[in-house]
Design a protein around this motif. Structure first.
Motif, short mmCIF file in Angstrom:
data_model
loop_
_atom_site.label_atom_id
_atom_site.label_comp_id
_atom_site.label_asym_id
_atom_site.label_seq_id
_atom_site.Cartn_x
_atom_site.Cartn_y
_atom_site.Cartn_z
N LEU A 149 -89.22 23.07 -108.54
CA LEU A 149 -90.58 23.24 -108.59
C LEU A 149 -91.24 23.36 -110.02
N LYS A 150 -90.45 24.09 -110.97
CA LYS A 150 -91.02 24.23 -112.27
C LYS A 150 -91.04 22.58 -112.76
N ASP A 151 -90.03 21.91 -112.55
CA ASP A 151 -90.02 20.54 -113.19
C ASP A 151 -91.10 19.50 -112.75
N THR A 152 -91.58 19.83 -111.51
CA THR A 152 -92.55 18.79 -110.82
C THR A 152 -94.08 19.21 -110.47
N VAL A 153 -94.33 20.55 -110.76
CA VAL A 153 -95.52 21.13 -110.42
C VAL A 153 -96.18 21.54 -111.91
N ILE A 154 -97.39 20.88 -112.15
CA ILE A 154 -97.87 21.54 -113.35
C ILE A 154 -99.16 22.10 -112.90
N ASP A 155 -99.48 23.24 -113.55
CA ASP A 155 -100.61 24.10 -112.92
C ASP A 155 -101.89 23.39 -113.36
N PHE A 156 -102.87 23.59 -112.35
CA PHE A 156 -104.00 22.57 -112.78
C PHE A 156 -104.89 23.36 -113.90
N GLY A 157 -104.69 24.49 -114.39
CA GLY A 157 -105.41 25.12 -115.61
C GLY A 157 -104.65 24.41 -116.79
N ASP A 158 -103.40 23.77 -116.73
CA ASP A 158 -102.91 23.27 -117.93
C ASP A 158 -103.26 21.73 -117.83
N GLY A 197 -102.36 16.82 -93.17
CA GLY A 197 -103.67 17.55 -92.96
C GLY A 197 -103.98 18.87 -93.68
N SER A 198 -103.12 19.30 -94.27
CA SER A 198 -103.41 20.75 -94.94
C SER A 198 -104.06 20.55 -96.39
N ASP A 199 -104.62 21.57 -96.81
CA ASP A 199 -105.21 21.44 -98.14
C ASP A 199 -104.33 21.98 -99.21
N PHE A 200 -103.38 22.92 -98.95
CA PHE A 200 -102.51 23.53 -99.82
C PHE A 200 -101.24 23.68 -99.01
N LEU A 201 -100.04 23.58 -99.72
CA LEU A 201 -98.74 23.98 -99.08
C LEU A 201 -98.04 25.16 -100.08
N LEU A 202 -97.72 26.06 -99.37
CA LEU A 202 -97.07 27.38 -100.00
C LEU A 202 -95.67 27.20 -100.37
N MET A 203 -95.25 27.38 -101.44
CA MET A 203 -93.71 27.51 -101.60
C MET A 203 -93.24 28.67 -102.48
N PRO A 204 -92.87 29.61 -101.99
CA PRO A 204 -92.73 30.97 -102.84
C PRO A 204 -91.13 31.08 -103.11
N SER A 205 -90.50 30.06 -103.33
CA SER A 205 -89.06 30.31 -103.24
C SER A 205 -88.61 31.12 -104.37
N ARG A 206 -87.41 31.86 -103.87
CA ARG A 206 -86.74 32.51 -104.96
C ARG A 206 -85.78 31.67 -105.75
N VAL A 207 -85.31 30.74 -104.91
CA VAL A 207 -84.47 29.50 -105.63
C VAL A 207 -84.58 28.32 -104.63
N GLU A 208 -85.06 27.16 -105.90
CA GLU A 208 -85.40 25.89 -105.15
C GLU A 208 -84.66 25.01 -105.97
N PRO A 209 -83.51 24.38 -105.64
CA PRO A 209 -82.78 23.21 -106.57
C PRO A 209 -83.75 22.10 -106.82
N CYS A 210 -84.14 21.73 -105.93
CA CYS A 210 -85.06 20.67 -106.30
C CYS A 210 -86.55 20.99 -105.61
N GLY A 211 -86.34 21.00 -104.22
CA GLY A 211 -87.45 21.27 -103.42
C GLY A 211 -88.46 19.75 -103.15
N LEU A 212 -88.25 19.41 -101.86
CA LEU A 212 -88.75 18.05 -101.68
C LEU A 212 -90.30 18.00 -100.89
N ASN A 213 -90.53 19.33 -100.43
CA ASN A 213 -91.66 19.80 -99.71
C ASN A 213 -93.04 19.45 -100.71
N GLN A 214 -92.86 20.02 -101.83
CA GLN A 214 -93.85 19.87 -102.98
C GLN A 214 -94.18 18.48 -103.33
#
Ligand code: ADP
Length: 474
Positions: free
Chosen positions: A400-409, A365-382
């Motif tokens: 997070l780096k391996d699974t999320v591409i910024d919408f500007g790219d 039901g959300s529009d956005f999910l915030l994940m400001p992790s300092r450390v995130e071995p994989c992250g499932l929430n995203q």
């Protein structure tokens, strides 16, 4: 190929975080791919255990120092989870409700590992692979290869997966007497920094180790709570395999935990209805973009900066978005978030606690999910949020780096920022608000993210390829 997965958590038996999701899904998908994978967990006196039938398949006693513990191995009767599930029960030590945080936690997990090894040593058939997950079962490879008691297991390949390299399960050397009949010339393998370090011992002794994303494999070499040099030395044994998601559990088309189902082809109506249900429950305005956070309220997750970042964003964009948080953790962070809720009633709400169903509704039901992790071995929430058409706003680290591409790219669909700071977070929230106002663009991104395939099929096969490479070295 017969594989035993050992861990402290497994969904739906006992879950604290992502470890449980992985251990509850990976073996199922390995079995679908033709393996014979089973899971072994400590016994927890929880709902799943109370509601299901178990058979006793083994009974014996093990020594922990000079204390003798009787234990039994229980097998879930129907294999309903898609794999054989075994629980090791030790009265007075492994028969409690919580997974962690008991004062004798170290004893609990050492006893669990010894009982498992005793049981497997007596079994007629030994497995091909023993796959250990995180430090709670990190002593197993060492004991298999360097304790005379378990010499029957010395040719079995071991794989160790690091779901979180920040926790090592350190024991002082005065606990060394817990470990039976160990080769005294090899005790250096247990040591890191003057203590017995189960995570380090596993990295040294397992045939191969893996991390739950490729980026995290490299990050451990410069951030692993003191083990950086070890990861540098052992890097040739390591590989990064990104986690998948269990699409039987996380499926917006059929999820029993959300009131309105939806498909990737037509997500808008279902998502809007779920958002309405969520907003009604938490007194929020359905017209405004809803930014949510789900997770443990700890420094690792950057949770300490969320209240400040939301406050700043609400001053910069007054009344332009709502914020909802589901989580539990450090009391001082819980306090910060409760104050935020009191300061912005009707715009911010927090649910302090653990609630599996609510988490599904928030992803849906959300529009956005915030994940400001300092450390995130994989992250499932995203990964869940992508599957439910919710734009992840992530700090570019680990998985997070391996699974999320910024919408500007090119081909992107999420929002990424580089620093764990109030500035970066509130800037990203500003981007989210602007994106929400551009409905056609948001809808396009939703379609794009919901078409991504992060199912376990691919990752489970990568583990199988790894196991096969080990069998060939025998
Ligand atoms: P970690 O294992 O570091 O906590 P992951 O992103 O790998 O983080 O996995 C977190 C899992 O725990 C997800 O399934 C998430 O939905 C769930 N989760 C975390 N906190 C809560 C909570 N308070 N209530 C319900 N589910 C939660």
């Amino acid at each position: 190929m017969r594989i035993y997965h050992l861990a402290a958590e497994c969904y739906p038996v006992a879950k604290v975080g992502g470890l449980a999701d992985v251990v509850g899904a990976l073996p199922k998908y390995q079995n679908k791919a033709g393996m014979n994978a089973a899971v072994v967990l400590p016994y927890y006196n929880r709902k799943f255990v109370k509601e299901n039938v178990f058979d006793v398949v083994f009974q014996a006693a093990t020594l922990l120092g000079n204390k003798r513990y009787y234990f039994e191995v229980l097998k879930e009767h129907t294999d309903k989870l898609g794999f054989e599930l075994y629980l090791i029960r030790i009265p007075g030590l492994l028969d409690r409700e919580e997974v962690y945080m008991y004062p004798d936690e170290r004893e609990q997990f050492v006893a669990f590992q010894l009982a498992f090894l005793d049981w497997i040593s007596y079994s007629q058939q030994t497995p091909d692979i023993i796959h250990c997950h995180d430090h709670h079962v990190g002593l197993i490879p060492f004991l298999m290869y360097h304790s005379r008691l378990y010499s029957r297991l010395a040719n079995i390949a071991t794989v160790f997966t690091i779901h979180n390299g920040q926790y090592h399960g350190v024991l002082s050397w005065d606990k060394f007497n817990y470990l039976p009949d160990v080769d005294l010339n090899q005790t250096g393998l247990l040591d890191w920094g003057g203590s017995i370090n189960p995570l380090a011992a596993a990295v040294k002794c397992a045939w191969r180790y893996t991390t739950v994303s490729p980026s995290y494999l490299h990050e451990l070499e410069y951030s692993s709570n003191g083990l950086e040099y070890l990861f540098y030395l052992e890097r040739s044994k390591g590989s990064g395999i990104i986690n998948g998601i269990d699409t039987d559990v996380w499926n917006p088309k059929a999820d029993p935990m959300i009131p309105n189902k939806f498909t990737p082809a037509k997500p808008e109506e279902g998502k809007a209805k779920n958002k309405a249900a969520l907003c009604e429950k938490f007194g929020l305005d359905v017209e405004k973009p809803l930014i949510s956070f789900i997770g443990r309220l700890v420094l690792e997750k950057g949770a300490d900066l969320i209240a400040a970042a939301i406050r700043r964003s609400l001053f910069e964009h007054p009344g332009e978005f709502n914020f909802l948080m589901l989580g539990t953790g450090e009391p001082w962070i819980e306090q910060q978030l409760s104050e935020l809720k009191n300061q912005f009633p009707g715009q911010c709400n927090v649910f302090v606690g653990y609630d599996e169903s609510l988490s599904h509704l928030i992803y849906a039901g959300s529009d956005f999910l915030l994940m400001p992790s300092r450390v995130e071995p994989c992250g499932l929430n995203q990964l869940y949020s992508l599957r439910y058409g919710t734009v992840p706003i992530v700090r570019a680290t680990g998985g997070l780096k391996d699974t999320v591409i910024d919408f500007g790219d090119e081909g992107g669909y999420g929002i990424r920022f580089n620093n764990v700071s109030v500035d970066d977070m509130s800037y990203s929230i500003g981007r989210a608000i602007a994106l929400y106002q551009n409905k056609p663009h948001l809808q396009l991104l939703r379609k794009r993210m919901m078409a991504l395939d992060f199912s376990w099929d691919r990752s489970a096969k990568e583990y199988i390829t790894l196991y096969e490479s080990l069998k060939n070295t025998l």
